[in-house]
Design an enzyme around this catalytic site. Structure first.
Site, PDB file in Angstrom:
ATOM      1  N   ASP A   1       0.828  -1.203   0.000  1.00  0.00           N
ATOM      2  CA  ASP A   1       0.000   0.000   0.000  1.00  0.00           C
ATOM      3  C   ASP A   1       0.865   1.257   0.000  1.00  0.00           C
ATOM      4  O   ASP A   1       0.355   2.373  -0.137  1.00  0.00           O
ATOM      5  CB  ASP A   1      -0.974   0.011   1.187  1.00  0.00           C
ATOM      6  N   SER A   2       2.189   1.076   0.120  1.00  0.00           N
ATOM      7  CA  SER A   2       3.103   2.207  -0.054  1.00  0.00           C
ATOM      8  C   SER A   2       3.031   2.785  -1.460  1.00  0.00           C
ATOM      9  O   SER A   2       3.562   3.872  -1.716  1.00  0.00           O
ATOM     10  CB  SER A   2       4.541   1.783   0.266  1.00  0.00           C
TER      11      SER A   2
ATOM     12  N   ASP B   1      -0.996  -6.173  -0.120  1.00  0.00           N
ATOM     13  CA  ASP B   1      -1.364  -5.494   1.121  1.00  0.00           C
ATOM     14  C   ASP B   1      -2.872  -5.264   1.191  1.00  0.00           C
ATOM     15  O   ASP B   1      -3.504  -4.918   0.176  1.00  0.00           O
ATOM     16  CB  ASP B   1      -0.679  -4.130   1.185  1.00  0.00           C
TER      17      ASP B   1
ATOM     18  N   LYS C   1      -1.047  -9.403   3.087  1.00  0.00           N
ATOM     19  CA  LYS C   1      -0.351  -8.895   4.266  1.00  0.00           C
ATOM     20  C   LYS C   1      -1.249  -7.898   4.968  1.00  0.00           C
ATOM     21  O   LYS C   1      -1.916  -7.087   4.312  1.00  0.00           O
ATOM     22  CB  LYS C   1       0.976  -8.222   3.900  1.00  0.00           C
TER      23      LYS C   1
ATOM     24  N   GLU D   1      -1.404  -5.217   8.611  1.00  0.00           N
ATOM     25  CA  GLU D   1      -0.573  -4.548   9.601  1.00  0.00           C
ATOM     26  C   GLU D   1      -1.160  -4.659  11.003  1.00  0.00           C
ATOM     27  O   GLU D   1      -2.371  -4.749  11.185  1.00  0.00           O
ATOM     28  CB  GLU D   1      -0.432  -3.062   9.249  1.00  0.00           C
TER      29      GLU D   1
ATOM     30  N   GLU E   1       9.422  -3.974  10.798  1.00  0.00           N
ATOM     31  CA  GLU E   1       9.823  -2.706  10.175  1.00  0.00           C
ATOM     32  C   GLU E   1      10.339  -1.714  11.208  1.00  0.00           C
ATOM     33  O   GLU E   1       9.685  -1.441  12.216  1.00  0.00           O
ATOM     34  CB  GLU E   1       8.654  -2.083   9.404  1.00  0.00           C
TER      35      GLU E   1
END
Length: 347
Positions: free
Chosen positions: A83-84, A122, A152, A154, A222
């Site tokens: 999602d970056s 993501d 993925k 978070e 991270e």
């Protein structure tokens, strides 16, 4: 005769079904969007084998078809469609604005370009927090519509752990993500490293353990200190993937644009992240090429005869000029004749 025809049709059907397989683990039973060699496709089994042998896992975050092709050629193990993209591709200040539909576009593009890596998508902010049902529905779309192999998510709150478990129980592979979790910047107070005091460091390890218990096959660590990452890696039975977490993880991940030196990264004050090693300065090469292109076009050097490959025969050209003149386009006929003369290779 009928029996022979039936056998031939059966063989043809099997050939078609094999040719269309894609994004599938061993002993596959479902079809997919593109051809591949299943023996070359990275699966969870391959990653577990590497982890058992102590072989580092390579992961790169990419967002489109060209970068996916490069990852494929380089033999990268895992391609993460992150999602970056919200920041790197769409120039937002955070990862929060990107939508699921936008993420699916990136996922599909990557899936068309990467035949070998395991593909992970993501779950974007706002698409899995409300309930386990919402999380499963979103994960299903990422696989079915995005062509991904896994997802993925978070964070390590109770609701995120529950969501991860529900997605795994739905038959979808999950990577967890702890430490700096960009979707939680509102709570974290910005893009801040984690695990730098006792409580925070213990929380990183405990959260990673909880994600493992929920069924995650790997955890991203991270922006945490190397000793904290080493502790988490040692405590877990699943591989850890580090980004800004030192050399003691089971594997590493960097963003395609960052490691190639393609551009500056907005969420690190317009500079490349401190943890990122630039393996090239592709951005400088791109800028140089664009400036050279601009200069050659401005000076009418490009395109020349060698880059104007499509020809018209002399007889067709004469007829074309005559037709233009008959239509009263004398100026156009003159321009065409002059262009033909200028395109003749110099001796």
């Amino acid at each position: 005769m009928a029996s022979s025809l039936t056998r031939n049709c059966s063989r043809f059907s099997k050939a078609i079904s094999v040719r269309l397989m894609s994004n599938l683990p061993e002993n596959t039973v479902y079809g997919g969007p593109k051809p591949q060699n299943p023996n070359q496709r990275v699966t969870l089994t391959h990653l577990r084998q590497k982890h058992r042998k102590g072989e580092p896992i390579t992961v790169v975050t990419a967002y489109d078809y060209p970068s996916a092709v490069h990852l494929d050629t380089a033999g990268i193990d895992v391609c993460l469609v992150g999602d970056s993209a919200s920041m790197v591709v769409h120039d937002h200040d955070t990862t929060l604005p990107i939508s699921l539909d936008e993420m699916l576009v990136h996922c599909r593009a990557v899936a068309r370009g990467a035949k070998r890596p395991l593909l992970v998508g993501d779950l974007p902010f706002g698409t899995y927090e409300s309930s386990s049902s919402q999380a499963v529905d979103t994960a299903v779309r990422v696989l079915k519509e995005g062509g991904m192999d896994a997802i993925k998510l978070e964070g390590g709150s109770a609701s995120r752990i529950t969501a991860a478990k529900a997605i795994v129980e739905a038959g979808i592979a999950v990577i967890g993500h702890v430490g700096l979790t960009p979707q939680a910047i509102s709570v974290l107070g910005g893009f801040r490293p984690q695990g730098r005091n006792i409580a925070s460091a213990v929380k990183v390890v405990e959260t990673a353990m909880a994600l493992q218990e929920a069924g995650c096959f790997s955890v991203v660590l991270e922006c945490v200190p190397p000793p904290v990452a080493a502790a988490a890696t040692s405590a877990l039975k699943i591989p850890t993937i580090g980004i800004g977490a030192g050399p003691f993880c089971s594997g590493q991940v960097l963003v395609y644009h960052d490691l190639l030196g393609m551009m500056q990264h907005p969420h690190h004050a317009k500079v490349t992240p401190k943890f990122c090693k630039q393996y090239a300065n592709v951005g400088e090469v791109i800028n140089k090429a664009l400036m050279e292109y601009k200069e050659e076009v401005s000076k009418k050097v490009f395109p020349g005869p060698s880059h104007s490959p499509y020809k018209i025969t002399a007889s067709e050209l004469d007829g074309f000029l005559t037709e233009l003149q008959n239509l009263g386009f004398d100026k156009a006929a003159s321009a065409a004749a002059s262009a033909a003369e200028n395109m003749e290779p110099s001796e």
